[in-house]
Enzyme design. Structure first.
Site, PDB file in Angstrom:
ATOM      1  NE  ARG A   1      35.034  -4.032 -19.254  1.00 13.04           N
ATOM      2  CZ  ARG A   1      35.298  -2.695 -19.120  1.00 13.04           C
ATOM      3  NH1 ARG A   1      35.559  -1.187 -19.254  1.00 13.04           N
ATOM      4  NH2 ARG A   1      35.268  -2.885 -17.220  1.00 13.04           N
TER       5      ARG A   1
ATOM      6  CG  HIS B   1      -1.688   0.993   1.239  1.00  6.41           C
ATOM      7  ND1 HIS B   1      -1.241   2.131   2.230  1.00  6.41           N
ATOM      8  CD2 HIS B   1      -2.763   1.723   0.859  1.00  6.41           C
ATOM      9  CE1 HIS B   1      -2.329   3.557   2.014  1.00  6.41           C
ATOM     10  NE2 HIS B   1      -3.082   3.048   1.517  1.00  6.41           N
TER      11      HIS B   1
ATOM     12  N   GLY C   1      39.180   1.982 -25.140  1.00  8.29           N
ATOM     13  CA  GLY C   1      38.985   1.777 -23.833  1.00  8.29           C
ATOM     14  C   GLY C   1      40.074   3.356 -23.459  1.00  8.29           C
TER      15      GLY C   1
ATOM     16  CG  ASP D   1      43.096  -0.273 -19.279  1.00  3.55           C
ATOM     17  OD1 ASP D   1      43.716   0.148 -18.091  1.00  3.55           O
ATOM     18  OD2 ASP D   1      42.473  -0.969 -18.678  1.00  3.55           O
TER      19      ASP D   1
ATOM     20  CB  CYS E   1      33.332   2.043 -24.365  1.00  3.49           C
ATOM     21  SG  CYS E   1      34.674   1.172 -23.786  1.00  3.49           S
TER      22      CYS E   1
END
Length: 795
Positions: free
Chosen positions: A575, A417, A698, A701, A748
């Site tokens: 990934r 509720h 990426g 990295d 990304c």
């Protein structure tokens, strides 16, 4: 004899709302039109609005009630209570006119004989002639009476239904919605009872209740009669079914969450219901099997398509016959009344951990003083703008819920509720905390945050936050694909409303760390673990799973599927797991399987793990999860991405294992791409593209390895900058090679989210897609659109 005051369900349609109310006209519509499509609806009959007015007039109640309401002060709680009690008393002390009483009893006898009984058990439900409109549900405002047997008991229950039109909460609700109290009639439905006390029951929504995402069906289920689910006394089992692939024949139950079903309502011998404990063995299992979930989902689709809008449906399973039934359907009102195409973005400035968490309802933030109200008798102690904290609510709490800045309860789930009403009122609410009334302190300031996904958070003190509202119609389309980076599955439905071409990076790490919490090899080798503390934790977390490996596969598949379904049929690039050894070791049972490394950033991670004999079983479990998402749930929009792949030969080894697990590149449209985040990926781009379908840069990295900077080393962090000339040369080169080979090339990494000028550089070089954090999508889209106008766009 002509029936003047009753109608059988088979003779009622949705056009009869003025005669029998919204709920009953919907029941008649389903009974008469949808049974032929396989939807089971229990038989029964209803009293009409004429019966209600006849009863009032015969007892002189219509005139007396008018005088009572003439003196009603809607701003006074005392006046509300006095008015409601007075009108209810008149109705309960009234007598049925002889012909009306006879008509009800004759129909009850016919209904009983249809089920081979002298006096069958029925449910007596209330339906008001103004309820179940698309913008006002009246949910829970009037009463329902269950397990009613016998003519005298039936007449009492019908009279109680009539009186329930004037409960305090119903009067308050009509006042709030602008309805006139004495212009609404009540129709009672006398319907054969479904013996859900011997089985299960629950509620279905044909959309996600928190975000309004329309491509899923949400099914909640408990043991016993369904009233307990609305009262919020327990947390139900929860299932999400994905509509588009369900329609195509897939078994698209994309998530299953086991609830906390400690109690249930069952029949009392003398009529009515009583509460009973659920045996432990039943608590550990789902209250519906997969086939039943799929049947209910298919019925929900039929009902939604029939009515042409989202529905809030009640269902029950008969424990004697084993059959499923639909006992009610009404329009979903919260998202139906939303206007415009806007997106709200919240930024919470919390610098401390929450003091309490639970299930988030809605997508707002509220702050104020905590007021712990133990029971409804003390609601007069509540002040406007306070945070209501209590065990659970029912319709009698609505007057103070409306003036609360936020609501927090111990009990309940998404269909309790408190959850239903707070959604309709637009108030942030957290349910199912278990310990709110014991943990929080009355009088203290607090902030209730429901904007960060499915977990609601209570912070001590006032936490600052910002809200940005965007008109999505004004966001331009770009030639460069704008995609999203997503880690948490529970934000996927909400973020799907952002303008995007899909997901450029769906991270498995968040699913594993937050949903699974256990090292995959600890689950694979579970019986042989040396760490007994880890074994105890695993046993608790994997409650209900005999096969611990299945826990990993199912939870990972569900997390991936929530993201993939949110954006279907747009591409979602998943990934594969890219934890470093120290991060894997931090998972439950992880220390037993992970070596200590001086620099995990360039250690045993990514592709090198997948074909390593020690980790290969865990990787195969990952593959099984992705295969389930694609083939069982039908989410063929999933593309797989291999991270930290040092050589093309590594890539081939990974693809071979994937093929053995039924994930063959090119088969059933499966694309497999590789992260471009190591200098070798750029230098040998041609060879990597012989192995993979494309690349996703990426930048984090890649920057680290091009510049020789350990990005975990704060002392030299200032050197790690994706805008460095060497990094940009690498990126420009790989974009050119991928375009020449007509292979996918996207990015990304964090850089486009952090630096708008870096996003402009990518556009200049003709990148196919830029994947961004959700909170930067709109501002970066505007920048990209501007850049595309001013440059010789290459794509």
């Amino acid at each position: 004899m002509t029936k003047k005051y009753t109608r059988w369900l088979k003779d009622i349609s949705k056009k009869d709302g003025a005669m029998v109310g919204g709920k009953n006209s919907s029941l008649g519509e389903m009974f008469s039109k949808l049974q032929e499509k396989g939807v089971n609806v229990p038989g029964g009959f209803v009293t009409t609005s004429d019966a209600f007015w006849y009863f009032l007039e015969a007892n002189g109640i219509d005139k007396k009630a008018k005088k009572i309401f003439d003196e009603f002060n809607p701003k006074s709680l005392a006046s509300l209570k006095k008015t409601g009690a007075a009108v209810r008393g008149l109705i309960l002390n009234g007598k049925f006119p002889e012909d009306l009483e006879k008509e009800i009893i004759e129909n009850y006898r016919i209904l009983s004989s249809e089920y081979g009984e002298k006096e069958t058990d029925v449910a007596v439900r209330s339906s008001a002639t103004a309820e179940d409109l698309k913008t006002a549900s009246f949910a829970g405002q009037m009463e329902t009476f269950l397990n009613i047997r016998g003519e005298n008991e039936l007449l009492k229950a019908v009279k109680k239904c009539f009186a329930s039109l004037f409960t305090d909460r119903a009067i308050f609700y009509r006042e709030d919605k602008g309805f006139k109290h004495l212009e609404i009639a009540l129709s009672a439905c006398i319907q054969k009872m479904v013996r859900s006390d011997l089985a299960s029951s629950g509620i279905i929504f044909t959309l996600d209740t928190e975000s309004g995402f329309q491509n899923v069906i949400l099914i909640n289920s408990i043991f016993g009669v369904g009233e307990m689910i609305v009262q919020g006394k327990i947390t139900p089992d929860q299932f999400y079914v994905f509509k588009p692939t369900l329609k195509s024949g897939y078994r698209a139950v994309i998530t299953r969450n086991l609830g906390r079903k400690t109690g249930k309502y069952v029949y009392k011998k003398e009529g009515g219901l009583k509460e009973e404990k659920v045996p432990l063995a039943d608590q550990e299992r789902f209250s519906l099997n997969e086939e039943e979930v799929l049947t209910l989902a298919k019925w929900a689709l039929i009902i939604e398509e029939h009515y042409g809008n989202a529905q809030d449906i009640e269902w029950a399973k008969d424990g004697k016959s084993g059959k499923l039934f639909i006992v009610q359907s009404r329009p979903e009102t919260v998202h139906a009344s939303e206007i415009g195409n806007f997106y709200e973005e919240y930024s919470v400035k919390a610098d401390k951990a929450p003091v309490l968490t639970g299930i988030a309802i809605g997508n707002k933030i509220g702050a104020g003083k905590i007021n712990i109200i133990p029971n409804v008798a003390q609601i007069n102690k509540f002040k406007k703008g306070e945070i209501l904290v209590t065990r659970m609510t029912d319709p009698d709490w609505v007057p103070i819920m409306r003036i609360a800045s936020a609501i927090v309860t111990d009990e309940g789930g998404k269909t309790a509720h408190a959850a239903i009403v707070s959604r309709e009122l637009g108030i942030p609410c957290i349910v199912g905390t278990r310990i709110a009334t014991k943990t929080l302190t009355g009088g203290k300031l607090a902030t209730v945050d429901c904007t960060q996904g499915s977990v609601g958070r209570v912070y001590s003190g006032i936490v600052p936050f910002e809200v940005k509202k965007y008109d999505l119609k004004k966001i331009p389309e770009t030639k460069t694909k704008i995609m999203l980076n997503i880690g948490a599955p529970d934000i996927a439905f909400k973020t799907s409303f952002l303008p995007s071409s899909g997901v450029g990076l769906a991270r498995e790490e968040f699913i594993i760390a937050e949903r699974i919490k256990i090292h995959p090899l600890a689950l694979f080798h579970y019986p042989k673990l040396k760490d007994k503390k880890a074994m105890a934790a695993i046993e608790e977390i994997t409650f209900g799973y005999k096969n611990k490996k299945e826990y990993f596969v199912e939870e990972l598949a569900e997390g991936i599927s929530l993201i993939a379904s949110a954006f279907f049929p747009k591409e979602v690039i998943v990934r594969l797991s890219d934890f470093k050894t120290n991060e894997y070791a931090a998972l439950i049972g992880g220390k037993e399987f992970e070596p200590a490394e001086d620099n995990p950033m360039i250690g045993f991670r990514g592709a090198s793990r997948y074909y390593d004999k020690s980790f290969e079983p865990a990787f195969r479990m990952e593959c099984q999860a992705i295969k389930r998402s694609r083939e069982v749930f039908g989410l063929n929009n999933i593309t797989v991405m291999v991270p930290f792949c040092r050589t093309p030969e590594e890539g081939k080894k990974v693809l071979n294992i994937m093929k053995e697990e039924g994930l063959e590149k090119g088969k059933e449209g499966l694309k497999v791409i590789v992260m471009c985040e190591i200098p070798s990926n750029v230098i040998l781009a041609e060879k990597f593209l012989d192995v993979f379908d494309g690349m996703s840069i990426g930048s984090n990295d890649l920057t680290q390895l091009v510049l020789g900077v350990d990005r975990d080393n704060a002392h030299i962090a200032y050197l790690s900058d994706e805008r460095n000339e060497a990094v940009k040369e690498m990126i420009a080169k790989v974009i050119g090679i991928c375009r020449e080979r007509k292979k996918y090339i996207g990015i990304c990494g964090q850089a486009p989210s952090d630096y708008p000028e870096f996003a402009e550089f990518l556009v200049e070089n003709g990148i196919e897609s830029i994947s961004l954090n959700p909170d930067t999508v709109i501002k970066t889209t505007l920048k990209v659109a501007e850049k595309e106008k001013s440059t010789n766009y290459k794509l």
